[in-house]
Motif scaffolding. Structure first.
Motif, PDB file in Angstrom:
ATOM      1  N   TYR A 132       0.965  -1.352  -0.070  1.00 18.61           N
ATOM      2  CA  TYR A 132      -0.045   0.004   0.070  1.00 18.61           C
ATOM      3  C   TYR A 132       0.769   1.214  -0.013  1.00 18.61           C
ATOM      4  O   TYR A 132       1.743   1.158   0.822  1.00 18.61           O
ATOM      5  N   ARG A 133       0.699   2.273  -0.710  1.00 22.79           N
ATOM      6  CA  ARG A 133       1.433   3.509  -1.062  1.00 22.79           C
ATOM      7  C   ARG A 133       0.518   4.654  -1.035  1.00 22.79           C
ATOM      8  O   ARG A 133      -0.281   4.665  -1.796  1.00 22.79           O
ATOM      9  N   ILE A 134       0.916   5.645   0.017  1.00 21.22           N
ATOM     10  CA  ILE A 134       0.045   6.881  -0.158  1.00 21.22           C
ATOM     11  C   ILE A 134       1.371   7.854  -0.803  1.00 21.22           C
ATOM     12  O   ILE A 134       2.409   8.040  -0.136  1.00 21.22           O
ATOM     13  N   LEU A 135       0.803   8.490  -1.989  1.00 16.63           N
ATOM     14  CA  LEU A 135       1.866   9.291  -2.461  1.00 16.63           C
ATOM     15  C   LEU A 135       1.451  10.569  -2.879  1.00 16.63           C
ATOM     16  O   LEU A 135       0.210  11.058  -3.014  1.00 16.63           O
ATOM     17  N   THR A 136       2.090  11.448  -3.097  1.00 16.58           N
ATOM     18  CA  THR A 136       1.843  12.909  -3.780  1.00 16.58           C
ATOM     19  C   THR A 136       1.626  12.644  -5.113  1.00 16.58           C
ATOM     20  O   THR A 136       2.120  11.707  -5.763  1.00 16.58           O
ATOM     21  N   PRO A 137       0.853  13.761  -5.965  1.00 16.47           N
ATOM     22  CA  PRO A 137       0.886  13.394  -7.294  1.00 16.47           C
ATOM     23  C   PRO A 137       2.098  13.320  -8.106  1.00 16.47           C
ATOM     24  O   PRO A 137       2.341  12.754  -9.111  1.00 16.47           O
ATOM     25  N   ASP A 138       3.159  14.116  -7.489  1.00 16.30           N
ATOM     26  CA  ASP A 138       4.439  14.072  -8.298  1.00 16.30           C
ATOM     27  C   ASP A 138       4.942  12.837  -7.842  1.00 16.30           C
ATOM     28  O   ASP A 138       5.864  12.197  -8.921  1.00 16.30           O
ATOM     29  N   GLU A 139       5.061  12.299  -6.927  1.00 14.37           N
ATOM     30  CA  GLU A 139       5.610  10.788  -6.232  1.00 14.37           C
ATOM     31  C   GLU A 139       5.006   9.834  -7.115  1.00 14.37           C
ATOM     32  O   GLU A 139       5.540   8.867  -7.705  1.00 14.37           O
ATOM     33  N   CYS A 140       3.650   9.820  -7.455  1.00  8.33           N
ATOM     34  CA  CYS A 140       2.904   8.811  -8.149  1.00  8.33           C
ATOM     35  C   CYS A 140       3.333   8.886  -9.543  1.00  8.33           C
ATOM     36  O   CYS A 140       3.579   7.721 -10.199  1.00  8.33           O
ATOM     37  N   VAL A 141       3.525  10.017 -10.314  1.00  8.27           N
ATOM     38  CA  VAL A 141       4.114  10.132 -11.574  1.00  8.27           C
ATOM     39  C   VAL A 141       5.390   9.488 -11.821  1.00  8.27           C
ATOM     40  O   VAL A 141       5.852   8.737 -12.666  1.00  8.27           O
ATOM     41  N   ALA A 142       6.423   9.819 -10.671  1.00  6.08           N
ATOM     42  CA  ALA A 142       7.683   9.171 -10.538  1.00  6.08           C
ATOM     43  C   ALA A 142       7.927   7.781 -10.473  1.00  6.08           C
ATOM     44  O   ALA A 142       8.812   7.388 -10.861  1.00  6.08           O
ATOM     45  N   GLN A 143       6.903   7.394 -10.122  1.00  3.18           N
ATOM     46  CA  GLN A 143       6.977   5.748  -9.879  1.00  3.18           C
ATOM     47  C   GLN A 143       7.038   4.877 -11.016  1.00  3.18           C
ATOM     48  O   GLN A 143       7.883   3.807 -11.095  1.00  3.18           O
ATOM     49  N   GLY A 144       6.467   5.467 -12.394  1.00  7.19           N
ATOM     50  CA  GLY A 144       6.722   4.943 -13.522  1.00  7.19           C
ATOM     51  C   GLY A 144       6.189   3.568 -13.682  1.00  7.19           C
ATOM     52  O   GLY A 144       6.573   2.701 -14.468  1.00  7.19           O
ATOM     53  N   LEU A 145       5.003   3.369 -12.891  1.00  7.28           N
ATOM     54  CA  LEU A 145       4.415   1.930 -13.144  1.00  7.28           C
ATOM     55  C   LEU A 145       3.550   1.986 -14.208  1.00  7.28           C
ATOM     56  O   LEU A 145       3.000   2.765 -14.893  1.00  7.28           O
ATOM     57  N   ASP A 146       3.632   0.717 -14.730  1.00  6.39           N
ATOM     58  CA  ASP A 146       2.675   0.315 -16.004  1.00  6.39           C
ATOM     59  C   ASP A 146       1.290   0.162 -15.873  1.00  6.39           C
ATOM     60  O   ASP A 146       0.347   0.407 -16.582  1.00  6.39           O
ATOM     61  N   ASN A 147       1.099  -0.268 -14.558  1.00  7.08           N
ATOM     62  CA  ASN A 147      -0.325  -0.292 -14.036  1.00  7.08           C
ATOM     63  C   ASN A 147      -0.555   0.398 -12.646  1.00  7.08           C
ATOM     64  O   ASN A 147       0.119   0.208 -11.734  1.00  7.08           O
ATOM     65  N   LEU A 148      -1.478   1.364 -12.784  1.00  9.08           N
ATOM     66  CA  LEU A 148      -1.715   2.185 -11.424  1.00  9.08           C
ATOM     67  C   LEU A 148      -3.012   1.690 -10.934  1.00  9.08           C
ATOM     68  O   LEU A 148      -4.178   2.080 -11.630  1.00  9.08           O
ATOM     69  N   VAL A 149      -3.062   1.248  -9.586  1.00  5.16           N
ATOM     70  CA  VAL A 149      -4.257   0.630  -8.954  1.00  5.16           C
ATOM     71  C   VAL A 149      -4.733   1.684  -7.968  1.00  5.16           C
ATOM     72  O   VAL A 149      -4.018   1.594  -6.770  1.00  5.16           O
ATOM     73  N   LEU A 150      -5.677   2.514  -8.274  1.00  2.00           N
ATOM     74  CA  LEU A 150      -6.148   3.362  -7.097  1.00  2.00           C
ATOM     75  C   LEU A 150      -7.100   2.774  -6.182  1.00  2.00           C
ATOM     76  O   LEU A 150      -8.138   1.986  -6.619  1.00  2.00           O
ATOM     77  N   HIS A 151      -6.896   2.979  -5.096  1.00  2.00           N
ATOM     78  CA  HIS A 151      -7.970   2.101  -3.943  1.00  2.00           C
ATOM     79  C   HIS A 151      -8.388   3.249  -3.032  1.00  2.00           C
ATOM     80  O   HIS A 151      -8.186   3.357  -1.892  1.00  2.00           O
ATOM     81  N   PRO A 152      -9.498   3.949  -3.582  1.00  2.00           N
ATOM     82  CA  PRO A 152      -9.694   5.233  -2.777  1.00  2.00           C
ATOM     83  C   PRO A 152     -10.868   5.034  -1.254  1.00  2.00           C
ATOM     84  O   PRO A 152     -10.641   5.795  -0.615  1.00  2.00           O
TER      85      PRO A 152
END
Length: 323
Positions: A276-296
């Motif tokens: 589980y990761r809580i990220l800022t928008p900048d950190e999320c973009v920087a992850q470079g993930l091919d699949n981004l799964v948001l769990h709101p």
């Protein structure tokens, strides 16, 4: 462009029916918002008799999401196949396929909780044979032709619109699941990043003379939450993630492989682990993930916090992923 997923399991420990109703309606509003902002998929799942209200009726929820959206796919991952009546499930999926124009994706697994089988009066030891029967029945039913089912001639109507049939994947983390998928010529959805199982599946395709493909999670498939101040969000809302992680881990034996399995027992361990990761928008973009799964709405997350996360993702992250 990465694949973007919004996951809903509607977990809400101790919630009243009124609170659950509000939560379900909020999830539909979130799905509609995600659809208009270009999210690829809404994912939902199935568990029964959970004290924390884990969603037990994924196709009912999927139908509501499909009705509230017009573009995104809805993936049921996974339906616990042996707990369902095969003919009725064939009808339900066909109707949802027609209603949505083919936007429903079904991943069929056999589950890993014997208590769910006991609750349904289904023999745990027969789960493999029941899964074979279910998958074979779905494929025969969707042809619209008569076929033999448990010694009698039946026909299922209406036919779905998707050719040759609605998208159906076989899920699991065992050689038996991979072999079953290959025998039936169905795509395989490993429940974790398991290259060796993908290779085994492809060998069985050659053996059976069938065709198929693999949709496998990446080596890293974290569950994401967006916040402007992750430290504050972990302190305020981290217990919701921990509740879900501990519930999920308590259900699984050591033989089960899952992309989102956590071994953490406290918040520090959960944060350090990275499932589980809580990220800022900048950190999320920087992850470079091919699949981004948001769990709101993870683990009973307050709806207003879920909305904050979803809006940050859709309005601040998504535009930068499309560039």
């Amino acid at each position: 462009m990465p694949v973007t997923v919004v996951r809903f399991n509607l977990v809400a420990p101790g919630a009243s029916p009124a609170a659950l109703g509000a939560r379900y309606r909020a999830a539909l509003e979130m799905a509609g918002y995600a659809d208009t902002h270009g999210i690829s998929t809404v994912q939902t799942e199935e568990h029964h008799g959970a004290e924390n209200n884990w969603l037990p009726s994924p196709f009912t929820f999927a139908g509501a999401v499909l009705g509230a959206t017009s573009r995104l796919a809805v993936t049921v991952s996974a339906v616990i196949g042996p707990l369902h009546d095969p003919l009725r499930l064939a009808e339900d999926i066909a109707v949802l396929d027609l209603l949505s124009g083919g936007r429903l994706v079904t991943v069929a697994g056999i589950g890993y909780r014997p208590q769910e089988y006991a609750r349904a009066g289904v023999d745990w030891k027969r789960r493999g044979r029941l899964q074979d029967e279910l998958l074979e029945t779905l494929l025969a039913a969707w042809t619209g032709e008569e076929f033999t089912y448990r010694g009698r001639t039946v026909r299922v109507t209406p036919r779905p619109c998707t050719e040759p049939h609605p998208l159906l994947l076989v899920g699991g983390s065992s050689p038996a699941a991979a072999r079953r998928a290959a025998r039936l010529g169905l795509p395989f959805f490993p429940s974790a990043h398991l290259p060796e199982l993908e290779a085994y599946y492809k060998e069985r395709l050659v053996e059976y003379g069938t065709e198929g493909w693999v949709m496998m999670p990446a080596a890293e498939t974290p569950l994401l939450h967006l916040a402007e101040d992750p430290d504050r969000a972990w302190a305020t809302y981290g217990e919701h993630f921990l509740h879900e992680a501990r519930t999920y881990a308590s259900w699984q034996s050591s033989e089960i492989r899952s992309a989102v399995r956590s071994a953490a027992t406290d918040l520090r361990g959960l944060r350090d682990e990275g499932v589980y990761r809580i990220l800022t928008p900048d950190e999320c973009v920087a992850q470079g993930l091919d699949n981004l799964v948001l769990h709101p709405l993870a683990g009973g997350m307050p709806v207003e916090e879920g909305w904050r996360s979803l809006r940050l993702f859709c309005e601040d992250v998504l535009p930068r992923l499309t560039v």
